[in-house]
Design a protein around this motif. Structure first.
Motif, mmCIF file in Angstrom:
data_model
loop_
_atom_site.group_PDB
_atom_site.id
_atom_site.type_symbol
_atom_site.label_atom_id
_atom_site.label_comp_id
_atom_site.label_asym_id
_atom_site.label_seq_id
_atom_site.Cartn_x
_atom_site.Cartn_y
_atom_site.Cartn_z
ATOM 1 N N LEU A 184 33.541 -44.416 -68.092
ATOM 2 C CA LEU A 184 34.198 -45.551 -67.445
ATOM 3 C C LEU A 184 34.832 -46.477 -68.481
ATOM 4 O O LEU A 184 35.929 -47.014 -68.266
ATOM 5 C CB LEU A 184 33.191 -46.324 -66.593
ATOM 6 N N ALA A 185 34.164 -46.660 -69.619
ATOM 7 C CA ALA A 185 34.704 -47.525 -70.666
ATOM 8 C C ALA A 185 35.992 -46.946 -71.254
ATOM 9 O O ALA A 185 36.933 -47.688 -71.563
ATOM 10 C CB ALA A 185 33.659 -47.723 -71.763
ATOM 11 N N VAL A 186 36.044 -45.630 -71.405
ATOM 12 C CA VAL A 186 37.271 -44.988 -71.910
ATOM 13 C C VAL A 186 38.426 -45.227 -70.947
ATOM 14 O O VAL A 186 39.550 -45.558 -71.351
ATOM 15 C CB VAL A 186 37.037 -43.480 -72.125
ATOM 16 N N LEU A 187 38.158 -45.064 -69.654
ATOM 17 C CA LEU A 187 39.199 -45.336 -68.654
ATOM 18 C C LEU A 187 39.607 -46.809 -68.690
ATOM 19 O O LEU A 187 40.792 -47.145 -68.574
ATOM 20 C CB LEU A 187 38.697 -44.980 -67.254
ATOM 21 N N ALA A 188 38.624 -47.690 -68.839
ATOM 22 C CA ALA A 188 38.916 -49.124 -68.849
ATOM 23 C C ALA A 188 39.834 -49.499 -70.008
ATOM 24 O O ALA A 188 40.638 -50.439 -69.894
ATOM 25 C CB ALA A 188 37.616 -49.920 -68.920
ATOM 26 N N ALA A 189 39.732 -48.786 -71.118
ATOM 27 C CA ALA A 189 40.587 -49.090 -72.269
ATOM 28 C C ALA A 189 42.061 -48.913 -71.930
ATOM 29 O O ALA A 189 42.929 -49.600 -72.485
ATOM 30 C CB ALA A 189 40.199 -48.199 -73.451
#
Length: 701
Positions: free
Chosen positions: A400-405
């Motif tokens: 999810l953090a990768v997508l949020a970036a």
């Protein structure tokens, strides 16, 4: 689609004990009583008959005039007020008619333009491009304050007149503010009915696949539709008699949200009712137990969305302030329908509505041991989460953090030709003007200044970079109106930067700068201020609601963190989709819109999961409670998420980029919450944290 037909709770050695007396008992008894259920149905029939007559009229109270939604303290708003008070431009917009021939205008083309100008009241003198390929004139168009049909009809007549008897090969377009508004009116005309029909069709398909019953699907759909229709009627009455502000966007959001959220609540109740029918022969008793168990989660979910939506009344934009109550009304009414009309209907109709898979009481009676632990999809998911909880929650959070970036690649500031998914007449006209005139010719900026300072202000404005020309238009009431043509297209970042420089140049003179680009600039700034105020406020509301429901501060903080992470991931994923579809720029309002719905709605599924996990944990201990909660709610919450994502997905039917982007963002975010956050991240985190997640409450292992 997952199977939600189980009638026993996996891993539970016996049915949950009868709940103690509570504040819900009187309500439950009224809805499910052998006689009182008929009173509930009669009351709903009366409500629908009254409200339904007004729901179809909601378009009559919509106000789609962009100026009416501006923040009250903006320069653009003050410019509109001066124009209305001193220049008799109340309820008027400017239409620009542009004639273009790539090979150069012919005498017949110029004669056509001159005839049209002469037949158009209030038309300005024609302006011919330096390359001889285009000519344009502008004219005022009347616009009613609450019914833009006046403007739409006027622009329609102008387009018909200018398009008739045009020489072959001559391109004729009507653009400007009036042309743009007319295109929006045409786009949204009849769209409420189309959206409602498409949303109903989508929900019908999902329910048919979920229940695999030729009858059952129609009951929740009927209750949800009647709830949504009643909400529309209530919105009409409040807009007509209480000053509630409604526009086309808030109307279609109410319909989509009402159908999606109402169906979610219905799925949860029906799944629990089916369980209880497997334990109890009396359907009234079964519904009473099911409703009593569901009410805390459903009402907490609805209350979270309602209160979070009402936070919007503290926004600076008038359309933001209007959207909040509209959403709150819709969610409150469909929640009431799901917890009163739906259970009364189901009890009246009996078990046969589940045909061909009617739930039957276990042969040994309601106190018999439960069936063996589930081995279906959600049993396997629960087993996987139980085996490696830390690896799963860390991996899910990292993904999810990768997508949020990717969210940092989003840029706001849509130009006119980026606001529709297709090419409208106004967009085509704007493009012709940009090719042959200074790009800002279609929408000059307006400067209003006291007569005594008009000369000095005109000189200052003329020296500003990005200004092509500035000229006196007319004087009235002690004010002079200056028209300022910008070098860049309206609404673009470059044009907004020029407006800022113009305002800086005239600072201290009392001059006010307005116009379409100024409106866009002031709107963007107001939206930024709204984000800074409303996002923390909405988060605080959601946190308080979680603490009140779960009575667990640790769990509530972790859940808040999860939905914020999910929101960021949804933004990043949506940004990638926008670029792939050729619509990379967003309207600034999408950020607040997306945050409200993804946080308030995304928390719904976590509420459904954790409230059931808490219930099970008190019976069987923390670990078994979390796993049982995941197994039992997995199918129904997944179905609910698919319904909500699909209903928001139908917003792609609206041919505007903002509606498409809103639909993709919410649909994608709901799927992330359903399939990743609620299925993997939250249960794995709960298992890894152990029973201290329920602090300060205590749950024994």
């Amino acid at each position: 689609m997952t199977d939600t037909s189980v009638s026993r709770i996996p891993d539970s050695p016996h049915p949950p004990p009868a709940p103690p007396p509570s504040r819900w008992n009187g309500y439950v008894a009224a809805v499910t009583g052998r006689r009182s259920k008929w009173a509930v149905l009669a009351a709903w029939l009366l409500i629908v008959l009254i409200a339904g007559g007004f729901a179809a009229k909601v378009a009559d109270v919509q106000d789609n005039d962009p100026a009416s939604w501006l923040p009250a303290d903006s320069q653009a708003t003050r410019a509109v007020e001066i124009a209305e008070r001193h220049f008799a431009e109340h309820d008027r917009a400017t239409a620009v008619v542009v004639y273009t021939r790539d090979g150069g205008l012919t005498p017949a083309d110029l004669a056509k333009a001159d005839r049209d100008r002469g037949a158009t009241p209030g038309a300005t003198a024609p302006t011919r491009s330096a390359d001889g390929r285009s000519v344009l004139f502008s004219a005022p168009v009347p616009m009613a304050s609450n019914d833009n049909g006046v403007l739409g009809d006027a622009v329609g007549r102008l387009r018909k007149t200018t398009g008739q008897a045009a020489p072959a090969g001559l391109d004729v377009r009507v653009t400007g503010q009036a042309g743009t508004i007319a295109d929006y009116i045409e786009v949204y005309s009849g769209m409420d009915g189309v959206l409602l029909a498409v949303a109903l069709a989508v929900v019908t398909v999902v329910l048919l696949v979920t229940y695999r019953s030729p009858v059952l699907w129609s009951i929740p759909l009927l209750a949800t539709f009647l709830g949504t229709w009643t909400a529309l009627g209530a919105v009409y009455l409040l807009a007509r008699h209480a000053g509630l502000k409604v526009d086309g966007q808030s109307s279609y959001i109410l319909m989509v949200l009402g159908l999606g959220v109402g169906t979610d609540y219905a799925l949860l109740l029906i799944a629990r009712y089916r369980e209880e029918l497997g334990r109890r022969a009396d359907r009234h008793e079964a519904m009473a137990h099911a409703l009593r168990r569901c009410l805390p989660a459903v009402t907490a979910s609805a209350a979270t969305v309602v209160i979070a939506s009402l936070c919007l009344v503290f926004g600076r934009m008038n359309n933001t302030q209007g959207l909040g109550p509209v959403v709150a009304i819709g969610v409150a009414v469909v929640c009431l329908a799901a917890t009163s009309l739906l259970p009364a209907l189901l009890v009246v109709l009996g078990r046969w509505v589940f045909w061909p898979r009617r739930p039957a009481v276990a042969p040994a009676g309601p106190d018999a041991p439960a069936a063996a632990p589930g081995t279906g999809l959600w049993g396997r998911v629960a087993a996987a989460v139980d085996a490696r909880p830390r690896l799963i929650w860390i991996g899910s959070a990292a993904a999810l953090a990768v997508l949020a970036a990717a969210a940092f690649t989003l840029h706001s500031g849509q130009a006119l030709d980026e606001q529709f998914t297709g090419t409208t007449d106004a967009i085509a006209g704007q493009r012709q003007i940009a090719r042959h005139f200074p790009a800002g010719s279609a929408e000059p900026a307006d400067v209003y200044v006291a007569d005594a300072r008009a000369g000095a202000v005109l000189a200052r404005v003329g020296r500003v970079g990005g200004v092509t020309s500035a000229a006196r238009d007319r004087s009235a009431g002690g004010y002079t109106h200056l028209t300022v043509v910008l070098a860049d297209e309206p609404d673009t970042p470059a044009a907004r930067a020029t407006i800022t420089r113009v305002r800086d140049a005239v600072a201290g003179t009392g001059a006010v700068v307005g116009g379409q680009t100024a409106v866009a600039l002031d709107t963007s700034r107001a939206q930024g201020a709204e984000e800074a105020l409303l996002i923390p406020l909405i988060l605080a509301v959601v946190l308080i609601m979680l603490v009140l429901l779960l009575r667990a501060l640790t769990a509530s903080l972790l859940l808040i963190a999860s939905v914020v992470l999910s929101y960021g991931a949804a933004l990043g994923m949506a940004g990638l989709l926008y670029r792939a579809l050729g619509h990379p720029r967003i309207d600034r309002g999408l950020l607040l819109f997306g945050f409200l719905f993804l946080v308030a709605l995304g928390i719904d599924y976590t509420i459904f999961l954790m409230s059931r996990a808490r219930e099970e944990a008190h019976l069987h201990g923390h670990r078994a409670g979390v796993l049982n909660g995941l197994r039992v709610t997995g199918g129904v919450i997944t179905s609910a998420g698919l319904v909500l994502a699909a209903t928001f997905g139908v917003m792609a039917v609206v041919p505007t980029v903002s509606a498409l982007q809103q639909g993709l963002l919410i649909a994608g975010g709901v799927l992330l919450d359903t399939l990743v956050v609620r299925s993997l991240l939250i249960p794995a985190l709960a298992l890894d944290a152990g029973k201290r997640i329920w602090w300060p409450a205590r749950v024994d292992d």
